[in-house]
Design a protein around this motif. Structure first.
Motif, PDB file in Angstrom:
ATOM      1  N   LEU A  88      -9.450   7.909  12.845  1.00 26.91           N
ATOM      2  CA  LEU A  88      -8.120   8.005  13.462  1.00 26.91           C
ATOM      3  C   LEU A  88      -7.780   9.426  13.899  1.00 26.91           C
ATOM      4  O   LEU A  88      -7.015   9.625  14.843  1.00 26.91           O
ATOM      5  N   VAL A  89      -8.359  10.423  13.228  1.00 32.37           N
ATOM      6  CA  VAL A  89      -8.077  11.808  13.562  1.00 32.37           C
ATOM      7  C   VAL A  89      -8.523  12.113  14.996  1.00 32.37           C
ATOM      8  O   VAL A  89      -8.013  13.016  15.647  1.00 32.37           O
ATOM      9  N   MET A  90      -9.456  11.303  15.515  1.00 34.04           N
ATOM     10  CA  MET A  90      -9.951  11.486  16.878  1.00 34.04           C
ATOM     11  C   MET A  90      -8.989  10.912  17.926  1.00 34.04           C
ATOM     12  O   MET A  90      -9.218  11.054  19.113  1.00 34.04           O
ATOM     13  N   ARG A  91      -7.944  10.220  17.462  1.00 34.55           N
ATOM     14  CA  ARG A  91      -6.980   9.546  18.335  1.00 34.55           C
ATOM     15  C   ARG A  91      -7.663   8.674  19.388  1.00 34.55           C
ATOM     16  O   ARG A  91      -7.500   8.878  20.600  1.00 34.55           O
ATOM     17  N   PRO A  92      -8.455   7.710  18.916  1.00 32.57           N
ATOM     18  CA  PRO A  92      -9.165   6.850  19.873  1.00 32.57           C
ATOM     19  C   PRO A  92      -8.202   5.882  20.544  1.00 32.57           C
ATOM     20  O   PRO A  92      -7.099   5.643  20.037  1.00 32.57           O
ATOM     21  N   LYS A  93      -8.628   5.337  21.695  1.00 32.74           N
ATOM     22  CA  LYS A  93      -7.831   4.286  22.332  1.00 32.74           C
ATOM     23  C   LYS A  93      -8.029   2.984  21.579  1.00 32.74           C
ATOM     24  O   LYS A  93      -7.147   2.134  21.555  1.00 32.74           O
ATOM     25  N   LEU A 142     -14.758  -4.225  -0.874  1.00 32.90           N
ATOM     26  CA  LEU A 142     -13.716  -3.973  -1.885  1.00 32.90           C
ATOM     27  C   LEU A 142     -13.535  -5.192  -2.783  1.00 32.90           C
ATOM     28  O   LEU A 142     -13.823  -6.317  -2.388  1.00 32.90           O
ATOM     29  N   ASP A 143     -13.002  -4.964  -3.994  1.00 38.69           N
ATOM     30  CA  ASP A 143     -12.758  -6.129  -4.848  1.00 38.69           C
ATOM     31  C   ASP A 143     -11.499  -6.850  -4.374  1.00 38.69           C
ATOM     32  O   ASP A 143     -10.755  -6.362  -3.528  1.00 38.69           O
ATOM     33  N   LYS A 144     -11.262  -8.034  -4.926  1.00 35.65           N
ATOM     34  CA  LYS A 144     -10.310  -8.966  -4.319  1.00 35.65           C
ATOM     35  C   LYS A 144      -8.888  -8.399  -4.218  1.00 35.65           C
ATOM     36  O   LYS A 144      -8.264  -8.475  -3.162  1.00 35.65           O
ATOM     37  N   ASN A 145      -8.390  -7.796  -5.295  1.00 31.77           N
ATOM     38  CA  ASN A 145      -7.014  -7.284  -5.266  1.00 31.77           C
ATOM     39  C   ASN A 145      -6.855  -6.164  -4.266  1.00 31.77           C
ATOM     40  O   ASN A 145      -5.906  -6.117  -3.491  1.00 31.77           O
ATOM     41  N   MET A 146      -7.831  -5.245  -4.302  1.00 28.92           N
ATOM     42  CA  MET A 146      -7.818  -4.122  -3.376  1.00 28.92           C
ATOM     43  C   MET A 146      -7.879  -4.632  -1.951  1.00 28.92           C
ATOM     44  O   MET A 146      -7.205  -4.117  -1.060  1.00 28.92           O
ATOM     45  N   ARG A 147      -8.666  -5.683  -1.737  1.00 30.74           N
ATOM     46  CA  ARG A 147      -8.842  -6.221  -0.394  1.00 30.74           C
ATOM     47  C   ARG A 147      -7.505  -6.740   0.134  1.00 30.74           C
ATOM     48  O   ARG A 147      -7.132  -6.484   1.261  1.00 30.74           O
ATOM     49  N   GLU A 148      -6.786  -7.466  -0.721  1.00 29.88           N
ATOM     50  CA  GLU A 148      -5.526  -8.038  -0.255  1.00 29.88           C
ATOM     51  C   GLU A 148      -4.496  -6.959   0.062  1.00 29.88           C
ATOM     52  O   GLU A 148      -3.791  -7.036   1.066  1.00 29.88           O
ATOM     53  N   SER A 149      -4.433  -5.913  -0.771  1.00 28.50           N
ATOM     54  CA  SER A 149      -3.440  -4.882  -0.457  1.00 28.50           C
ATOM     55  C   SER A 149      -3.865  -4.090   0.771  1.00 28.50           C
ATOM     56  O   SER A 149      -3.032  -3.669   1.571  1.00 28.50           O
ATOM     57  N   MET A 150      -5.186  -3.917   0.963  1.00 28.80           N
ATOM     58  CA  MET A 150      -5.646  -3.208   2.159  1.00 28.80           C
ATOM     59  C   MET A 150      -5.395  -4.013   3.432  1.00 28.80           C
ATOM     60  O   MET A 150      -5.206  -3.443   4.499  1.00 28.80           O
ATOM     61  N   GLN A 151      -5.410  -5.350   3.317  1.00 26.46           N
ATOM     62  CA  GLN A 151      -5.119  -6.171   4.497  1.00 26.46           C
ATOM     63  C   GLN A 151      -3.742  -5.825   5.050  1.00 26.46           C
ATOM     64  O   GLN A 151      -3.574  -5.580   6.243  1.00 26.46           O
ATOM     65  N   PHE A 152      -2.761  -5.768   4.146  1.00 29.92           N
ATOM     66  CA  PHE A 152      -1.402  -5.437   4.569  1.00 29.92           C
ATOM     67  C   PHE A 152      -1.343  -4.015   5.102  1.00 29.92           C
ATOM     68  O   PHE A 152      -0.713  -3.727   6.113  1.00 29.92           O
ATOM     69  N   GLU A 153      -2.049  -3.117   4.386  1.00 29.99           N
ATOM     70  CA  GLU A 153      -1.955  -1.714   4.755  1.00 29.99           C
ATOM     71  C   GLU A 153      -2.575  -1.433   6.117  1.00 29.99           C
ATOM     72  O   GLU A 153      -2.017  -0.691   6.930  1.00 29.99           O
ATOM     73  N   LEU A 154      -3.729  -2.056   6.369  1.00 29.46           N
ATOM     74  CA  LEU A 154      -4.389  -1.868   7.666  1.00 29.46           C
ATOM     75  C   LEU A 154      -3.500  -2.374   8.794  1.00 29.46           C
ATOM     76  O   LEU A 154      -3.369  -1.743   9.839  1.00 29.46           O
ATOM     77  N   ARG A 155      -2.898  -3.526   8.555  1.00 25.68           N
ATOM     78  CA  ARG A 155      -2.024  -4.127   9.549  1.00 25.68           C
ATOM     79  C   ARG A 155      -0.837  -3.204   9.845  1.00 25.68           C
ATOM     80  O   ARG A 155      -0.470  -2.968  10.992  1.00 25.68           O
ATOM     81  N   ARG A 156      -0.247  -2.655   8.758  1.00 27.79           N
ATOM     82  CA  ARG A 156       0.901  -1.767   8.908  1.00 27.79           C
ATOM     83  C   ARG A 156       0.501  -0.509   9.682  1.00 27.79           C
ATOM     84  O   ARG A 156       1.198  -0.062  10.588  1.00 27.79           O
ATOM     85  N   LEU A 157      -0.669   0.019   9.330  1.00 29.01           N
ATOM     86  CA  LEU A 157      -1.180   1.219   9.986  1.00 29.01           C
ATOM     87  C   LEU A 157      -1.356   0.969  11.482  1.00 29.01           C
ATOM     88  O   LEU A 157      -0.935   1.764  12.317  1.00 29.01           O
ATOM     89  N   GLN A 158      -1.936  -0.177  11.808  1.00 27.40           N
ATOM     90  CA  GLN A 158      -2.170  -0.511  13.216  1.00 27.40           C
ATOM     91  C   GLN A 158      -0.845  -0.603  13.961  1.00 27.40           C
ATOM     92  O   GLN A 158      -0.709  -0.101  15.068  1.00 27.40           O
ATOM     93  N   GLN A 159       0.155  -1.213  13.322  1.00 29.29           N
ATOM     94  CA  GLN A 159       1.434  -1.353  14.003  1.00 29.29           C
ATOM     95  C   GLN A 159       2.130  -0.018  14.167  1.00 29.29           C
ATOM     96  O   GLN A 159       2.789   0.229  15.169  1.00 29.29           O
TER      97      GLN A 159
END
Ligand SMILES: Nc1ncnc2c1ncn2[C@@H]1O[C@H](COP(=O)(O)OP(=O)(O)O)[C@@H](O)[C@H]1O
Ligand SMILES: [Mg+2]
Lengths: 269, 376
Positions: free
Chosen positions: B151-156, B167-184
């Motif tokens: 992301l530091v490269m500011r790609p399109k 990742l293990d299951k719990n981490m995976r679920e919280s990362m799903q939300f986090e990745l989505r939030r980051l993208q938005q």
């Protein structure tokens, strides 16, 4: 191994005897190098460092030591550089003739050195290259490339190819990727290869004998001295030093090889 | 949220010697969308991603990013960055040097680079770990470093290859939300590859479903779920009962059909499939079926059956019910709240369905599902 040993205790004894048979004669060399007498026989008569002391005063010996160091260093750099690119190509790319080429590179390990040596001498004379340290370096490079390739291949096998892709993806050039990622990560493997190829070259006799002309390397010098019984104790002392030095280099090489493996394993795991 | 086309793949083919890894692959990705490529392992998802990134050249076809033909542009000059499946954290560099790796050629001053690295690490909640070595990071932290480094490269476009699979299951679920939030919050296009259909469903604006190097369907998660283009897609996205049916009548957008063993009813026409015979295949989601001891009155079709198997999932319970005249047991899923009816194996139950929840999958002989795809 442990299970095998438990079921067949005889195997352990066999292994010990085998190792003794292999290394005992070698251990006799340092033993006799401290003996005051000039003949190699038991009982050992007296303990002395004088044979070691005398070494430092022999100019031809020192010159041959310098020659060997030059040849060893030249060989190590040349064969490790060649090995680096070959090993990366073998591990990273599949190209027509890869397997055949891999086999061919390893061939010097099993070809009779004396045949190679005479063929090389003939070739070098044919193209007008007079026997010298340079021709020894070329001969030794041929001989040591298999060592460099196999050490560096194992370094690249441990190395996740997406590291190079990641660097390239982040805008680095091909050369920049090699310099900033590939080289530092395989550095321990490179050091290990430099040490091993140096040691092999430093100890090599046959090729050096054929190709060194009037610039003898250390093993060639030792061979020339062995004919004089009076020089034998000196030769033993020299041999012992050489032995110790080689063992140290190989231990260092193994240390670097393991370090490279562990460093990569840590980041993977 | 989504706007102009940012990536176009037109008729991309990728062959490895005689093996066809991608075939007739065409796809438009929009600015600012979260797009997922989903499909079973080995179907060509990573290959598609690597072609976009520039690590692999297509055998034929066109790729454009931001309208520009990418075929002559190598990976290091494309406006894309990749998060690798292995994360590919440089083992000899610390966190800050990993994240700042791509800024070396940016012409930024030391202070500016430091600032950008700090911002990127803040985005992934790792600020303060600049000096950590690669081998001192946990799996989740490594993943965040890989994200920050891209992301530091500011790609399109950010490309992510199975970013959560290690990742293990719990981490995976919280990362799903986090990745989505980051993208938005940063608003750039994310293209994620995953073999996990639920992950794709929860995170994506649109999903492309792949099988054997082909893109079978591209749609929003809810549309994929409601109108799968074929039984393959239908069974890959969520559970599905496949039932043989006969077409009785077809008018406007409504089909009158008779489902063997259940009865006749009207269902919506699926625009994505074809019907050129009377023998149809229809799909019924396990959670759309009624199950109870008594026959309900307000359903389009009802039938009696026997419970043959029970699977407890925690948040839901799944019953397999054998119905007379239906070739295989029907799978029914019931949410597990307090006073849920608790059936035993061998119990007689009523099953019922509404026409609105029956999915038209077109002519049966066109897409006989394999044994494995029948599983729900
Ligand atoms: N470099 C390659 N050479 C030969 N075959 C490959 C190569 N890369 C991928 N494949 C093959 O292409 C198919 C798709 O691979 P991939 O895109 O990695 O699948 P996925 O990511 O969906 O699991 C696989 O069958 C794989 O074996
Ligand atoms: Mg993959």
């Amino acid at each position: 191994m442990t299970r095998l040993a438990r079921f067949a205790p005889g195997l352990r004894a066999y292994a010990v005897i085998y190792l003794l048979f292999l290394y005992l004669p070698v251990l006799l060399i340092p033993l006799f190098s401290f003996s005051e007498g000039t003949v190699v026989a038991f009982p050992i008569s007296g303990f002395t460092f004088k044979w070691y002391g005398q070494l430092a005063t022999q100019d031809t010996l020192l010159q041959s030591l310098v020659n060997s160091a030059i040849v060893g260093a030249g060989t190590a750099v040349l064969s490790t550089s060649l090995g680096l690119f070959a090993a990366r190509a073998y591990i990273r790319h599949d190209f027509p003739g890869r397997r055949a080429s891999e086999g061919l590179v390893m061939l010097p390990l099993v070809t009779p050195v004396i045949i190679v040596a005479s063929a090389m001498l003939a070739l070098f004379l044919l193209i007008g290259l007079r026997p010298s340290l340079l021709t020894v370096i070329l001969g030794h490079t041929f001989l040591t490339v298999p060592f460099a390739v196999s050490i560096l291949k194992s370094a690249f096998e441990e190395f996740d190819p997406s590291l190079e892709e990641a660097a390239y993806d982040l805008g680095e050039s091909v050369w920049g990727t090699f310099r900033r990622v590939t080289l530092p990560i395989v550095a321990p493997g490179i050091v290990s290869s430099l040490l091993v190829t140096f040691t092999v070259s430093f100890d090599e006799f046959v090729l050096a004998f054929f190709l060194s002309g009037d610039q003898p390397t250390l093993p060639v010098y030792i061979w020339s001295q062995i004919r004089f019984p009076a020089k034998l104790p000196n030769t033993l002392a020299l041999g012992s030093l050489l032995l110790g030095f080689s063992v140290l280099l190989l231990i260092a090489a193994e240390f670097f090889r393991r370090k490279s493996r562990n460093a990569i394993a840590k980041v993977k795991g | 949220m989504t706007g102009n086309t940012i990536i176009e793949l037109i008729d991309v083919e990728k062959h490895f010697r005689s093996f066809v890894a991608l075939s007739n692959f065409s796809l438009d990705l929009k600015e600012g969308e979260f797009f997922s490529l989903v499909g079973p392992s080995g179907c060509g998802k990573t290959t598609a991603l690597r072609i976009i990134a520039g690590f692999q050249e297509p055998t034929s076809g066109v790729i454009r990013i931001g309208g520009q033909d990418m075929r002559a542009i190598p990976a290091n000059r494309r406006p894309t960055n990749m998060v690798f499946q292995s994360y590919a954290i440089f083992p000899h560099l610390n966190v800050a040097d990993n994240v700042g790796f791509g800024l070396a050629k940016s012409g930024l001053s030391r202070a500016e680079r430091k600032q950008r690295i700090g911002e990127a690490l803040e985005m992934v909640a790792l600020d303060g770990l600049q000096r950590r070595n690669a081998h001192e990071l946990s799996g989740g932290q490594r993943q965040r470093v890989a994200l920050a480094r891209a992301l530091v490269m500011r790609p399109k476009v950010l490309l992510l290859d199975e970013p959560l699979s290690a990742l293990d299951k719990n981490m995976r679920e919280s990362m799903q939300f986090e990745l989505r939030r980051l993208q938005q919050s940063i608003g750039i296009t994310f293209v994620m590859v995953t073999h996990d259909q639920y992950e794709a469903m929860t995170m994506s604006d649109r999903i492309g479903v792949m099988f054997d190097g082909r893109l079978e369907q591209v749609d929003a998660p809810s549309a994929l779920y409601a109108f799968p283009a074929n039984p393959k897609v239908a069974s890959f996205i969520g559970g599905m009962n496949f039932l043989p049916a006969t077409l009785l009548n077809e008018r406007n957008a409504t089909l009158s059909i008779e489902i063997a063993g259940l009865g006749s009813l009207d269902i919506g026409m699926n625009p994505g499939v074809t019907r050129h015979e009377r023998d149809l295949l229809v799909g019924l989601r396990p959670e759309q079926l009624y199950i109870g001891r008594d026959a309900p009155t307000d359903y389009d079709v009802t039938a009696q059956g026997t419970v043959t198997d029970i699977a407890f999932y925690g948040e839901s319970v799944r019953y397999h019910v054998q119905i007379n005249g239906v070739p295989e047991p029907v799978s029914v899923s019931v949410p597990n709240y307090f006073h849920t009816v608790d059936f035993k194996r061998g119990d007689a139950v009523w099953i019922a369905a509404q026409g609105a929840s029956v999915i038209d999958l077109g002519t049966r002989s066109d897409n006989e599902p394999t044994k494995q795809e029948r599983k729900v």
